[in-house]
Design an enzyme around this catalytic site. Structure first.
Site, PDB file in Angstrom:
ATOM      1  N   SER A 214      -1.996  50.688  41.289  1.00 31.52           N
ATOM      2  CA  SER A 214      -1.341  49.678  42.226  1.00 31.52           C
ATOM      3  C   SER A 214      -1.856  48.200  41.599  1.00 31.52           C
ATOM      4  O   SER A 214      -1.706  47.949  40.401  1.00 31.52           O
ATOM      5  CB  SER A 214      -1.762  49.904  43.661  1.00 31.52           C
ATOM      6  OG  SER A 214      -0.809  48.972  44.548  1.00 31.52           O
TER       7      SER A 214
ATOM      8  N   ASP B 176       7.931  56.242  45.727  1.00 36.81           N
ATOM      9  CA  ASP B 176       7.379  55.048  45.966  1.00 36.81           C
ATOM     10  C   ASP B 176       8.253  54.035  46.479  1.00 36.81           C
ATOM     11  O   ASP B 176       9.326  53.885  45.727  1.00 36.81           O
ATOM     12  CB  ASP B 176       6.650  54.601  44.883  1.00 36.81           C
ATOM     13  CG  ASP B 176       5.514  53.352  45.107  1.00 36.81           C
ATOM     14  OD1 ASP B 176       5.733  52.855  46.013  1.00 36.81           O
ATOM     15  OD2 ASP B 176       4.681  53.096  44.474  1.00 36.81           O
TER      16      ASP B 176
ATOM     17  N   HIS C 261       3.666  55.259  47.845  1.00 36.00           N
ATOM     18  CA  HIS C 261       2.722  54.488  46.969  1.00 36.00           C
ATOM     19  C   HIS C 261       1.475  55.381  47.010  1.00 36.00           C
ATOM     20  O   HIS C 261       0.702  55.493  46.093  1.00 36.00           O
ATOM     21  CB  HIS C 261       2.612  53.134  47.493  1.00 36.00           C
ATOM     22  CG  HIS C 261       2.061  52.188  46.604  1.00 36.00           C
ATOM     23  ND1 HIS C 261       2.596  51.858  45.266  1.00 36.00           N
ATOM     24  CD2 HIS C 261       0.937  51.465  46.833  1.00 36.00           C
ATOM     25  CE1 HIS C 261       1.772  50.970  44.771  1.00 36.00           C
ATOM     26  NE2 HIS C 261       0.620  50.766  45.532  1.00 36.00           N
TER      27      HIS C 261
END
Length: 394
Positions: free
Chosen positions: A175, A341, A374
Site C-alpha cells: 500500500s 481491491d 485492499h
C-alpha cells in the site's frame, strides 16, 4: 459482538493464521538520527524511529530485505514481542525460516515510518507532529515540516547504513509502503536488486487517490477540537474526527463481496431492527464504528493528516514526470495487486508495469485472489508466497 471480533482481527492484521515460526522473540529497537534535512529544505532534529530485524546480515552486507509498512501499519511485520502476544506481525505468514522471505537466507529489516499513525502504541517509536520540538519544548503540531516519500526513505537509508547493509536483495512494501519501495529503486538504484510492490498505488498518486485521501482527512479538519492541530495541551482532543477518518480508511480498504459474506444485512442485535430506532444498527455499522474507535486510541489526528499529505504528493523519484522519475531504476519489479481491491485498483499495477516495460525496466504482475479488497495484501499475502519466492530467486 461476534462479527466485530472477527472483523477487528482482520482489520488490524496483527494475527497470522499460520503457525508461529520464528525461532526467537522479536526485539523492538530504536534508531536515532541527529538531523534530517527534508526534501523541502526544512531541518528536523533528534529523529527517532523503531525497527525490527529478522535473520542475520552476511559478511558482504548484501542479503538484506527491507519491509515498508502500510498507511496504518508499524514495523511489526513478523514474530512476537512476548510468548503471550495474541498473534505475530502482519506478514508472519511469509517471513521466517523456510518461508518465502526466508530468515535462514535473508536479513530482514522493518522500520516504523516518520509520522507513524500509531504514536500512542508503546511498541512504536516515531517522530512527527506529536513529538516535542527541541527548540520550543512543546509538541510540533502543524509546524512539523510537510514530508514526502523521499523523506521517509532517507531515514530508512540512514538506518540501513548504520546496520552495515550494502545492498538490498529486495525492498518490499505494501500500500503506502509500495510508494516507498518504488522510490528506493529510483533514489538508490545501486542498492536495490528487486522491488516487491504489494497492493500498490502505481507510480504516482492519481486524482482519484488524491481526493480519496482528502475525504479521509476531512472528518479531522471539520472537528472543532482539532483547532488547527493545537490540541496537545487541551482536554478536548479531535477524537470523533479521528474515529470517523479511521472508519473511512477501514471500509475503503475492503470490498462489497467481503462485506456481504461476513455481514450481509444482519443486525447488531438480532431482535433490534434499525427500522425500529435510530439507536439500532446493522452489524457492519457496529463493526466499522468499533474498529475506528479502537484504532483511534493508539493514533494521533495530526499524524493521520501528515500521512494523507504524503499520499497526495507522491510521484516516483519526486520528479517532474513519472518518465523522469523511473529513469534511474535498475531493479526488477514485481507488482502484487489484490484482485478485489477497490482502493488501489489492479489496473494501477497493470498501467505501472507497462510504463516500466516501455522504458526497458523488467516488470511482472501476480494478483492475490479473494474478495477481501485492499486488506488482502496483508491478510492473504501467503497466497502468492511461492511467486515471491521464485521472484527472489531470479
Amino acid at each position: 459482538m461476534k462479527y466485530f471480533k472477527i472483523f477487528l482481527l482482520a482489520i488490524l492484521a496483527q494475527c497470522s493464521f499460520n503457525a508461529f515460526a520464528l525461532d526467537e522473540i522479536v526485539k523492538k529497537q530504536v534508531y536515532e538520527l541527529p538531523l534530517l534535512t527534508t526534501v523541502g529544505g526544512e531541518k528536523i532534529k533528534n529523529i527517532k524511529v523503531g525497527y525490527e530485524t529478522y535473520g542475520q546480515l552476511n559478511e558482504k552486507g548484501d542479503n538484506a530485505i527491507l519491509i515498508c509498512h502500510f498507511f496504518s501499519g508499524t514495523s511489526h511485520a513478523a514474530g512476537k514481542y512476548t510468548p503471550n502476544d495474541a498473534g505475530p506481525g502482519y506478514w508472519d505468514s511469509i517471513i521466517g525460516p523456510g518461508k518465502p522471505l526466508d530468515t535462514n537466507k535473508y536479513f530482514i529489516v522493518s522500520s516504523d515510518s516518520l509520522v507513524n499513525l500509531n504514536v500512542k502504541d508503546p511498541n512504536v517509536t516515531t517522530t512527527g507532529p506529536a513529538s516535542i520540538n527541541p527548540d520550543t519544548g512543546k509538541p510540533y503540531g502543524m509546524s512539523f515540516p510537510i514530508l514526502n516519500t523521499q523523506d521517509l526513505i532517507h531515514v530508512q537509508k540512514e538506518l540501513s547504513t548504520s546496520l552495515g547493509i550494502k545492498k538490498f536483495a529486495a525492498v518490499a512494501g505494501l500500500s503506502m509502503g509500495s510508494y516507498q519501495a518504488l522510490d528506493w529503486a529510483a533514489s538508490y538504484p545501486n542498492m536495490v536488486e528487486r522491488v516487491i510492490a504489494v497492493i500498490p498505488g502505481g507510480l504516482e498518486s492519481n486524482a482519484f487517490t488524491i481526493e480519496t485521501a482528502q475525504m479521509w482527512a476531512n472528518p479531522i479538519l471539520l472537528d472543532a477540537n482539532w483547532n488547527r492541530g493545537n490540541y496537545y495541551d487541551s482536554n478536548d482532543k479531535p477524537i470523533r474526527g479521528l474515529e470517523n477518518a479511521l472508519q473511512l480508511t477501514t471500509i475503503n480498504s475492503r470490498n462489497p463481496g467481503w462485506a456481504e459474506r461476513l455481514f450481509g444485512r444482519k443486525f447488531t442485535i438480532a431482535d433490534k431492527s434499525p427500522e425500529q430506532s435510530w439507536d439500532n444498527t446493522f452489524a457492519i455499522q457496529d463493526a466499522i464504528t468499533k474498529a475506528g474507535a479502537g484504532r483511534a486510541k493508539i493514533s494521533d489526528a495530526n499524524h493521520f493528516l501528515y500521512l494523507t499529505k504524503i499520499i497526495q504528493l507522491y510521484r516516483i523519484g519526486n520528479a517532474n514526470t513519472v518518465e523522469e522519475g523511473i529513469k534511474p531504476i535498475k531493479a526488477k519489479v514485481m507488482f502484487v495487486p489484490a484482485s478485489s481491491d477497490v482502493l488501489f485498483f489492479p489496473s494501477y499495477s497493470k498501467n505501472a508495469s507497462e510504463i516500466l516495460k516501455k522504458n526497458g525496466i523488467k516488470s511482472e504482475i501476480v494478483e492475490i485472489p479473494g474478495d477481501g479488497g485492499h486488506i488482502d495484501g496483508i491478510t492473504d499475502i501467503a497466497k502468492v508466497g511461492e511467486n515471491i519466492r521464485t521472484f527472489l530467486s531470479r
